[in-house]
Design an enzyme around this catalytic site. Structure first.
Site, PDB file in Angstrom:
ATOM      1  N   ASP A 120       1.477  -2.256  10.083  1.00 51.65           N
ATOM      2  CA  ASP A 120       0.289  -2.850   9.473  1.00 51.65           C
ATOM      3  C   ASP A 120       0.295  -4.369   9.557  1.00 51.65           C
ATOM      4  OD1 ASP A 120       2.413  -3.199   7.704  1.00 51.65           O
ATOM      5  OD2 ASP A 120       1.617  -1.856   6.195  1.00 51.65           O
ATOM      6  N   ASN A 177       3.386   2.878  -5.505  1.00 51.51           N
ATOM      7  CA  ASN A 177       2.359   3.896  -5.757  1.00 51.51           C
ATOM      8  C   ASN A 177       2.371   5.002  -4.699  1.00 51.51           C
ATOM      9  OD1 ASN A 177       1.267   2.667  -3.530  1.00 51.51           O
ATOM     10  ND2 ASN A 177      -0.542   1.854  -4.559  1.00 51.51           N
ATOM     11  N   HIS A 183       2.426   4.543  -1.356  1.00 49.15           N
ATOM     12  CA  HIS A 183       1.776   4.269  -0.069  1.00 49.15           C
ATOM     13  C   HIS A 183       2.806   4.155   1.057  1.00 49.15           C
ATOM     14  CE1 HIS A 183       1.867  -0.354  -0.918  1.00 49.15           C
ATOM     15  NE2 HIS A 183       2.701  -0.142   0.068  1.00 49.15           N
ATOM     16  N   GLU A 218      -3.058   3.510   0.980  1.00 50.11           N
ATOM     17  CA  GLU A 218      -2.988   3.578  -0.472  1.00 50.11           C
ATOM     18  C   GLU A 218      -3.342   4.994  -0.950  1.00 50.11           C
ATOM     19  OE1 GLU A 218      -1.590   1.242  -1.885  1.00 50.11           O
ATOM     20  OE2 GLU A 218      -2.549  -0.727  -1.693  1.00 50.11           O
TER      21      GLU A 218
END
Ligand code: GLP
Length: 253
Positions: free
Chosen positions: A67, A136, A138, A143
């Site tokens: 990313d 979380n 990801h 996400e």
């Protein structure tokens, strides 16, 4: 899923780095999927050391990072491109033309995402994809509630992720979006190798390994991968319940 639990983060890092070194030793022209984040800093130190020691060459290696922050130019020191240059690429014999990250300041993110997918395909797909995990759940910047079949695209960063990474942006100008490989893109890698260390990851790790397969925790998709290895230290493994099922590795082999 192969889950390996080490008693320290250092040993988890040594083992993870060794798996990458072995991949490159076995196939000099490996296509590696790379990840950023604090967890990966010691991995790149270990790879630099393996290169300096003559254990591996990156001359024929191709890399694709997961990313990049949307809006940051590759030259921006806060970009993942600049991070990868500083952590690895500038220190080894890799051909710069074989190192790939999404271009963060592209005028056409949709076209850039399609170009990135095509480049991965043209390279023959990813042999080994290194993964961290967000608090979380990801992976990359996919996400929670990302489609589990998604491809490379723009994703909005959640407040939790922005808070976790805010210290890299002291002027309070953290990007709100990123270009990230999709969950489906990641799942096509022939081997997914996740490293998680420290107690902040314990909930996400438990959801990944023992939770339901759910887009609420994108990393849980690894339950469906034909070859996924998850390397943990004791604190990242702290919320797992099925301890008898996992390899607890006291030595680094
Ligand atoms: C970022 C990256 C992820 C990484 C995650 C965890 O959000 N896009 O690829 O896994 O951070 O980072 P850290 O290792 O710093 O906890």
């Amino acid at each position: 899923m192969r889950v390996l639990i080490f008693d320290t983060a250092e040993k988890a890092v040594v083992h993870t780095a060794r798996l990458i070194v072995e991949q490159v030793q076995a196939r000099g022209d490996s296509v590696l999927g790379l990840a950023t984040g604090a967890t990966m800093v010691p991995i790149y130190a270990a790879l630099r050391a393996a290169y300096r020691a003559g254990q591996i060459s990156f001359a024929q290696v191709t890399t694709f990072n997961l990313d990049e922050y949307l809006g940051l130019s590759p030259a921006d020191p806060r970009s993942y491109r600049a991070t990868m240059q500083a952590e690895l690429f500038d220190h080894v014999d890799i051909d710069p033309a074989r190192t790939h990250l999404p271009i963060g300041d592209t005028p056409d993110p949709k076209a850039e995402a399609a170009r990135y997918e095509a480049a991965i395909a043209a390279a023959g797909g990813i042999d080994l994809q290194l993964l961290g995990i967000g608090r979380n759940g990801h992976i990359g910047f996919n996400e929670p509630i990302s489609s589990l079949t998604s491809r490379t695209r723009v994703k909005a960063l959640t407040p939790d992720t922005r808070a976790a990474n805010a210290h890299y942006f002291p002027d309070d100008d953290m990007p709100r979006f990123a270009l990230t490989m999709g969950v489906g893109t990641i799942m096509e890698a022939r081997h997914c190798l996740m490293l998680a260390t420290g107690p902040a990851k314990a909930d996400a790790v438990a959801a990944t390994i023992e939770g339901p397969l759910s887009a609420a925790c994108p990393a849980s998709v690894l339950q469906m991968h034909r070859r996924a290895t998850v390397v943990l230290d004791r604190s990242a493994a702290g919320r797992l319940k099925l301890w008898g099922h996992y390899a607890q590795v006291e030595e680094d082999r």
